[in-house]
Design a protein around this motif. Structure first.
Motif, short mmCIF file in Angstrom:
data_model
loop_
_atom_site.label_atom_id
_atom_site.label_comp_id
_atom_site.label_asym_id
_atom_site.label_seq_id
_atom_site.Cartn_x
_atom_site.Cartn_y
_atom_site.Cartn_z
N ALA A 1 42.68 33.29 29.23
CA ALA A 1 43.59 33.62 30.33
C ALA A 1 42.87 33.55 31.68
O ALA A 1 43.45 33.10 32.67
N VAL A 2 41.61 33.99 31.72
CA VAL A 2 40.85 33.92 32.95
C VAL A 2 40.72 32.46 33.41
O VAL A 2 40.89 32.15 34.60
N VAL A 3 40.45 31.57 32.47
CA VAL A 3 40.34 30.14 32.81
C VAL A 3 41.67 29.62 33.34
O VAL A 3 41.72 28.89 34.34
N PHE A 4 42.76 29.98 32.67
CA PHE A 4 44.08 29.58 33.15
C PHE A 4 44.28 30.04 34.59
O PHE A 4 44.71 29.26 35.46
N GLU A 5 43.99 31.32 34.86
CA GLU A 5 44.21 31.86 36.20
C GLU A 5 43.30 31.20 37.24
O GLU A 5 43.71 30.97 38.38
N ILE A 6 42.06 30.90 36.85
CA ILE A 6 41.14 30.22 37.78
C ILE A 6 41.68 28.85 38.16
O ILE A 6 41.77 28.50 39.34
N VAL A 7 42.06 28.07 37.15
CA VAL A 7 42.51 26.70 37.42
C VAL A 7 43.82 26.69 38.20
O VAL A 7 43.98 25.93 39.17
N MET A 8 44.78 27.53 37.80
CA MET A 8 46.06 27.55 38.50
C MET A 8 45.92 28.04 39.93
O MET A 8 46.54 27.49 40.85
N THR A 9 45.09 29.05 40.15
CA THR A 9 44.91 29.56 41.51
C THR A 9 44.12 28.59 42.35
O THR A 9 44.35 28.48 43.56
N PHE A 10 43.18 27.87 41.73
CA PHE A 10 42.48 26.80 42.46
C PHE A 10 43.51 25.81 43.01
O PHE A 10 43.46 25.43 44.19
N GLY A 11 44.44 25.37 42.16
CA GLY A 11 45.46 24.43 42.61
C GLY A 11 46.31 24.98 43.73
O GLY A 11 46.64 24.27 44.69
N LEU A 12 46.65 26.25 43.62
CA LEU A 12 47.46 26.90 44.66
C LEU A 12 46.72 26.97 45.99
O LEU A 12 47.24 26.55 47.03
N VAL A 13 45.51 27.51 45.98
CA VAL A 13 44.77 27.69 47.23
C VAL A 13 44.34 26.34 47.82
O VAL A 13 44.33 26.17 49.04
N TYR A 14 44.03 25.37 46.97
CA TYR A 14 43.71 24.03 47.46
C TYR A 14 44.92 23.45 48.19
O TYR A 14 44.78 22.82 49.25
N THR A 15 46.11 23.68 47.64
CA THR A 15 47.33 23.22 48.29
C THR A 15 47.54 23.92 49.62
O THR A 15 47.94 23.29 50.61
N VAL A 16 47.28 25.22 49.67
CA VAL A 16 47.39 25.97 50.93
C VAL A 16 46.45 25.39 51.98
O VAL A 16 46.84 25.18 53.13
N ALA B 1 51.15 33.31 33.92
CA ALA B 1 50.88 32.51 35.12
C ALA B 1 51.10 33.31 36.40
O ALA B 1 52.01 33.07 37.18
N SER B 2 50.22 34.27 36.63
CA SER B 2 50.34 35.12 37.82
C SER B 2 49.87 34.40 39.08
O SER B 2 50.63 34.22 40.02
N MET B 3 48.59 34.03 39.13
CA MET B 3 47.97 33.40 40.30
C MET B 3 47.97 34.32 41.52
O MET B 3 47.64 33.89 42.63
N ASN B 4 48.37 35.56 41.33
CA ASN B 4 48.60 36.45 42.47
C ASN B 4 48.38 37.90 42.02
O ASN B 4 49.24 38.47 41.35
N ASN C 1 44.48 44.51 29.95
CA ASN C 1 43.90 43.25 30.46
C ASN C 1 44.29 42.95 31.91
O ASN C 1 44.28 41.78 32.33
N HIS C 2 44.59 43.99 32.66
CA HIS C 2 45.03 43.78 34.05
C HIS C 2 43.94 43.11 34.89
O HIS C 2 44.25 42.35 35.82
N TRP C 3 42.69 43.37 34.57
CA TRP C 3 41.58 42.80 35.34
C TRP C 3 41.60 41.28 35.33
O TRP C 3 41.11 40.63 36.28
N VAL C 4 42.17 40.69 34.29
CA VAL C 4 42.26 39.23 34.20
C VAL C 4 42.98 38.66 35.41
O VAL C 4 42.61 37.61 35.95
N TYR C 5 44.03 39.38 35.85
CA TYR C 5 44.89 38.89 36.92
C TYR C 5 44.32 39.16 38.32
O TYR C 5 44.98 38.84 39.32
#
Length: 252
Positions: A144-159, A196-199, A215-219
């Motif tokens: 889940a940490v990997v998922f959140e890293i990759v998805m948030t990378f895409g989000l912030v890169y887009t920003v 898929a939080s990303m936030n 597992n809240h720390w994951v997010y």
């Protein structure tokens, strides 16, 4: 490099009117976003007898979050920059686009906005649960940490590409819709695995109201790491001044 432009800011910034207005804008934008996003899941559960985890529920969540984030970023853009996400604020801080003091104001406002939105949903629905983010069966915390890293990378890169980059030009006009689209697409990709939080703030509000912290720390860890990587990569590779002279286009 991005790190060299980090600014702590002055404690007096906490009392400045523009900083407080920006924090209020983040609070309102987050409230709008979470109320619509979390509320759509609650409504789908009510209409389909707990069907939010079905493919149709995933598509509904994707669309609701994409539309709501488009609006939330748009209405806050001219006041606070329309971060609507502690991870986005962290990325902006690492790039030197916001001070640490103002970042703290944003983080507090964003988390409060999420909590208030969930409380309003609980009140308006007669006590229905605002479900906290959780891992699906068979998904480990580091997956889940990997998922959140990759998805948030895409989000912030887009920003960065559409809203922060000084060379963005006319592309800045579509920044809110691009940001909404990448979040909607990431929900389709990762929603079935960890929500898929990303936030972090989006995860924080439901966790507080439902008092569910598994597992809240994951997010928090995943989005902050993904944000940091995206901010540093974009700052170093695409925003930092070039070290060579640009070849005139007439020479091609």
């Amino acid at each position: 490099m991005a790190i060299t432009s980090i600014a702590f800011g002055s404690p007096a910034e906490v009392g400045q009117i523009d900083a407080l207005k920006a924090a209020l804008a983040e609070f309102i934008s987050m409230l709008i976003f979470v109320f619509a996003g979390e509320g759509s899941g609650m409504a789908f559960n009510k209409l389909t007898d707990d069907g939010s985890s079905t493919p149709a529920g995933l598509v509904a969540a994707s669309l609701a979050h994409a539309f709501a984030l488009f609006v939330a970023v748009s209405v806050g853009a001219n006041i606070s920059g329309g971060h609507v996400n502690p991870a986005v604020t962290f990325g902006a801080f690492l790039g030197g686009h916001i001070t640490f003091i103002r970042s703290i104001l944003y983080w507090v406002a964003q988390c409060l906005g999420s909590v208030v939105a969930c409380l309003l949903l609980k009140l308006a629905t007669g006590g229905l649960e605002t479900s906290a983010f959780s891992l699906s069966s068979g998904v480990g915390v580091w997956n889940a940490v990997v998922f959140e890293i990759v998805m948030t990378f895409g989000l912030v890169y887009t920003v960065y590409a559409t809203a922060v980059d000084p060379k963005k030009g006319d592309i800045g006009i579509i920044a809110p819709i691009a940001i909404g689209f990448i979040v909607g697409a990431n929900i389709l990709a990762g929603g079935a695995f960890d929500g898929a939080s990303m936030n972090p703030a989006v995860s924080f509000g439901p966790a507080v109201v439902s008092w569910t912290w598994d597992n809240h720390w994951v997010y928090w860890l995943g989005p902050f790491v993904g944000s940091a990587i995206a901010a540093i990569v974009y700052e170093v590779c695409f925003i930092s001044p070039a070290t060579h002279e640009q070849i005139p286009s007439s020479d091609f």
